[in-house]
Every structure is written in structure tokens, then in C-alpha cells.
Design an enzyme around this catalytic site. Sequence first.
Site, PDB file in Angstrom:
ATOM      1  N   GLU A  97       6.512   8.555   6.204  1.00 15.31           N
ATOM      2  CA  GLU A  97       7.041   7.191   6.367  1.00 15.31           C
ATOM      3  C   GLU A  97       6.181   6.194   5.597  1.00 15.31           C
ATOM      4  O   GLU A  97       4.977   6.387   5.447  1.00 15.31           O
ATOM      5  CB  GLU A  97       6.993   6.806   7.852  1.00 15.31           C
ATOM      6  CG  GLU A  97       8.339   6.783   8.549  1.00 15.31           C
ATOM      7  CD  GLU A  97       9.157   5.535   8.268  1.00 15.31           C
ATOM      8  OE1 GLU A  97       9.169   5.027   7.122  1.00 15.31           O
ATOM      9  OE2 GLU A  97       9.799   5.065   9.211  1.00 15.31           O
ATOM     10  N   ASP A  98       6.807   5.120   5.143  1.00 13.37           N
ATOM     11  CA  ASP A  98       6.044   4.080   4.478  1.00 13.37           C
ATOM     12  C   ASP A  98       5.124   3.346   5.457  1.00 13.37           C
ATOM     13  O   ASP A  98       3.958   3.111   5.177  1.00 13.37           O
ATOM     14  CB  ASP A  98       6.983   3.082   3.761  1.00 13.37           C
ATOM     15  CG  ASP A  98       8.132   2.567   4.633  1.00 13.37           C
ATOM     16  OD1 ASP A  98       8.194   2.882   5.844  1.00 13.37           O
ATOM     17  OD2 ASP A  98       8.991   1.839   4.095  1.00 13.37           O
ATOM     18  N   ASP A 101       5.323   0.661  12.418  1.00 11.85           N
ATOM     19  CA  ASP A 101       5.270  -0.730  12.878  1.00 11.85           C
ATOM     20  C   ASP A 101       5.439  -0.746  14.400  1.00 11.85           C
ATOM     21  O   ASP A 101       4.496  -0.467  15.135  1.00 11.85           O
ATOM     22  CB  ASP A 101       6.369  -1.501  12.132  1.00 11.85           C
ATOM     23  CG  ASP A 101       6.344  -2.994  12.360  1.00 11.85           C
ATOM     24  OD1 ASP A 101       5.266  -3.559  12.531  1.00 11.85           O
ATOM     25  OD2 ASP A 101       7.423  -3.617  12.359  1.00 11.85           O
ATOM     26  N   PHE A 150       3.835  -9.258   6.753  1.00 16.48           N
ATOM     27  CA  PHE A 150       4.976  -8.563   6.158  1.00 16.48           C
ATOM     28  C   PHE A 150       4.621  -8.180   4.732  1.00 16.48           C
ATOM     29  O   PHE A 150       4.277  -9.028   3.915  1.00 16.48           O
ATOM     30  CB  PHE A 150       6.226  -9.438   6.198  1.00 16.48           C
ATOM     31  CG  PHE A 150       7.447  -8.662   5.840  1.00 16.48           C
ATOM     32  CD1 PHE A 150       8.074  -7.865   6.789  1.00 16.48           C
ATOM     33  CD2 PHE A 150       7.939  -8.670   4.547  1.00 16.48           C
ATOM     34  CE1 PHE A 150       9.182  -7.099   6.454  1.00 16.48           C
ATOM     35  CE2 PHE A 150       9.044  -7.909   4.202  1.00 16.48           C
ATOM     36  CZ  PHE A 150       9.664  -7.126   5.158  1.00 16.48           C
ATOM     37  N   ARG A 163      10.664  -3.036  -4.010  1.00 15.04           N
ATOM     38  CA  ARG A 163      10.202  -1.659  -3.766  1.00 15.04           C
ATOM     39  C   ARG A 163       9.425  -1.114  -4.957  1.00 15.04           C
ATOM     40  O   ARG A 163       8.597  -0.221  -4.821  1.00 15.04           O
ATOM     41  CB  ARG A 163      11.398  -0.732  -3.513  1.00 15.04           C
ATOM     42  CG  ARG A 163      12.149  -1.004  -2.222  1.00 15.04           C
ATOM     43  CD  ARG A 163      13.134   0.135  -1.970  1.00 15.04           C
ATOM     44  NE  ARG A 163      14.147  -0.175  -0.988  1.00 15.04           N
ATOM     45  CZ  ARG A 163      13.999  -0.041   0.333  1.00 15.04           C
ATOM     46  NH1 ARG A 163      12.859   0.389   0.836  1.00 15.04           N
ATOM     47  NH2 ARG A 163      14.988  -0.339   1.159  1.00 15.04           N
TER      48      ARG A 163
HETATM   49  P1  IMP Z   1       9.266   0.593  13.188  1.00  9.47           P
HETATM   50  O1  IMP Z   1      10.482   1.307  13.649  1.00  9.47           O
HETATM   51  O2  IMP Z   1       9.179  -0.791  13.725  1.00  9.47           O
HETATM   52  O3  IMP Z   1       7.972   1.379  13.376  1.00  9.47           O
HETATM   53  O4  IMP Z   1       9.445   0.279  11.674  1.00  9.47           O
HETATM   54  C1  IMP Z   1       9.431   1.150  10.676  1.00  9.47           C
HETATM   55  C2  IMP Z   1      10.257   0.566   9.534  1.00  9.47           C
HETATM   56  O5  IMP Z   1      10.274  -0.878   9.557  1.00  9.47           O
HETATM   57  C3  IMP Z   1       9.634   0.947   8.227  1.00  9.47           C
HETATM   58  O6  IMP Z   1      10.124   2.170   7.753  1.00  9.47           O
HETATM   59  C4  IMP Z   1      10.036  -0.205   7.340  1.00  9.47           C
HETATM   60  O7  IMP Z   1      11.290   0.054   6.775  1.00  9.47           O
HETATM   61  C5  IMP Z   1      10.177  -1.400   8.245  1.00  9.47           C
HETATM   62  N1  IMP Z   1       8.998  -2.291   8.153  1.00  9.47           N
HETATM   63  C6  IMP Z   1       8.099  -2.550   9.110  1.00  9.47           C
HETATM   64  N2  IMP Z   1       7.155  -3.408   8.698  1.00  9.47           N
HETATM   65  C7  IMP Z   1       7.467  -3.700   7.419  1.00  9.47           C
HETATM   66  C8  IMP Z   1       6.851  -4.539   6.415  1.00  9.47           C
HETATM   67  O8  IMP Z   1       5.801  -5.188   6.600  1.00  9.47           O
HETATM   68  N3  IMP Z   1       7.479  -4.577   5.208  1.00  9.47           N
HETATM   69  C9  IMP Z   1       8.609  -3.876   4.928  1.00  9.47           C
HETATM   70  N4  IMP Z   1       9.217  -3.082   5.834  1.00  9.47           N
HETATM   71  C10 IMP Z   1       8.644  -2.991   7.070  1.00  9.47           C
HETATM   72 MG    MG Z   2      12.396   0.788   5.560  1.00 12.95          MG
END
Ligand code: IMP
Ligand code: MG
Length: 177
Positions: A97-98, A101, A150, A163
Site C-alpha cells: 500500500e502507498d 492512514d 496530506f 501521482r
Molecule cells: P485508510 O483506509 O484511511 O488507511 O487510507 C488508505 C488510503 O487513503 C490510501 O491508499 C490513499 O489512497 C488514501 N490516503 C490517505 N492519506 C492520503 C494522503 O495524504 N494523500 C493521498 N492519499 C491518501
Molecule cells: Mg489511494
Amino acid sequence: MTSTMEVLISRDQIAEAVARMGQEITRDFVGESVVLVGVLKGACLFLSDLARQIELDATFDFIAVRSYGTRKESAGEVQLIKDVTTPLEGKNVILVEDILDTGLTFTFLRKLLLARKPSMLKFAALLDKPSRRQMPVEADYVGFKIPDKFVVGYGLDYAERFRNLPDICVFTEDEGK
Ligand code: IMP
Ligand code: MG
């Protein structure tokens, strides 16, 4: 509307962290095969660099999810858009995963992938925002822990843009200007 873009993690720092993560994975799975499962679209640049730092018998697959919400915040509902095509039963699976969060995406994907009965499921996240966590999950391999900002670049987007930036940047938009 004005916006600013400031480098948080440079391409050299990214390369160093990705190499370190590749060594950790290589060490943990020495003598075994792994299936790298990238979460589209954000993880595709990270996966392609990480894969080249893993000295193991490795295959790739991809999964895609959508989370509803605003452009910067997920609303908590995750939906599968594209599944993997590789059978994962008995395999060493590394979800790539990137960013980790809130943890909602990983919680959703972990349940989905564990139902396929892999022999091992590990989670590699290039970035981790621990202060935003809503679910009690952690990654096994982390590139950088970052503050609650962000970020875009190196796969991460804002409304599908940025991206392709080679560095990870903090993106700030002053709404209403
Ligand atoms: P989670 O489900 O909240 O853990 O979020 C994971 C997804 O939220 C990541 O795969 C991203 O696509 C998106 N995301 C969360 N924070 C950021 C950010 O700072 N920039 C861009 N995408 C984010
Ligand atoms: Mg994403």
C-alpha cells in the site's frame, strides 16, 4: 484558489527506504516465494520499485478498492473494485500500500485476503500516519512515519493528479481564495 507543494520526502530518501524494506522482506522470506499484491492505483510505483529490491522468487497481482468521502478524507466505507486473479491459498502474501492512514482500507483488505487462506499475510506501507488511525492495525514493513499532512506524489494523488511526481510532497490548498 492558491495551492502549495512542498517536498516532504525526496526521491533519494524514498529509494533508500524502499531498498531497506526490500532487504527486510528478503530476509524474512529467505528460501520462499512471495506474492506481492499492490493496491491500485496508489501503490503501483512503490510496488515496482520494491519488487526490484526483493531477492526472492516473486509474483505480482493487483487489487483495487474505492473509499467514499471527500477528496482528502475517506468516509469509512470501502468497496472492492478489482480482485486479484492469483489463488492465494498456501502462499506468502505481501499486501503493498502507498499509505496507512485510518486503517479502514487495510482492515477491509486483510479480512478479504485472509478468507483466501494464505500461509502468511504481511503488510508493507510506504507511509504511515499513526495519528489518524481509527482501526487497531499496523504495517509489518513501513517506509516513513509522517505527520497528519496530506501528501501527493510517488503514486499518491489528489483527485487523481500528481501521482507521477518523483518526490513525496505536502499539498496544501487554500479553499475559497
Ligand atoms: P485508510 O483506509 O484511511 O488507511 O487510507 C488508505 C488510503 O487513503 C490510501 O491508499 C490513499 O489512497 C488514501 N490516503 C490517505 N492519506 C492520503 C494522503 O495524504 N494523500 C493521498 N492519499 C491518501
Ligand atoms: Mg489511494
